[in-house]
Design an enzyme around this catalytic site. Sequence first.
Site: not given
Length: 216
Positions: A27-29
């Site tokens: 995932s991404n932040r």
Amino acid sequence: MSALTGRKIVVTAGATIEAIDPVRFLSNRSSGKQGYLIAEALAHRGADVRLVSGPTCLPCPLDVTRIDIESARDMLAAVEAELPADAFIAVAAVADWRPAETHTRKAEKSAQGTMLQLVENPDILKYVANLAHNRPPLVVGFAAETHDVSERAHKKRLRKGCDWIVANDVSGDAMGGEENAAVLITNDGEETWPRTRKVAIAALLADRIETALAKM
Ligand code: C5P
């Protein structure tokens, strides 16, 4: 009456998650805060907002219809299902890559490192901005940059084919924080919004969208 009354606006927010197996993902932040605040500001001005959201801890804003998704491919399908729309605002931190294969059973710890192969996800913003039919009259992307913010964002606007880019400098604590500094880049030039609360950035953008849609 606001120019946004009854206008359908699709907003993406949060991060997508790309499953490796039933318990692991890439995932991404992204907290989703800025996208949710934009959805809220647009709904407050009377727009019919469809918020296509990755998993977040945030409550759905008042008068907003939220569509929950997990992966980038789910997000693209959900956005397409909401078209036609008057505007598309891509705030989400979409994962650029996903595992080539998703295991249906939890993979062995020892096998993980060597087995993870990635494939590129669809670029939702670019896809919507380049639609031959059903392209929303206003397509807005975001750019999180750590350096050369304005220059990189100008290039990104052209590369993606969108009308506007909202660029923000994420070298500090913008990620997950309450404040943001941004530059709005359009065909006419750029407008700098100095560091302020994310809710104020959302109000500024909603005002600009309202003015633009009043002319469309
Ligand atoms: O290329 P980059 O990820 O920096 O572009 C950011 C912009 O593109 C954001 O508006 C983001 O929501 C959108 N995007 C997208 N689909 C992707 C990657 C980014 O819609 N796969």
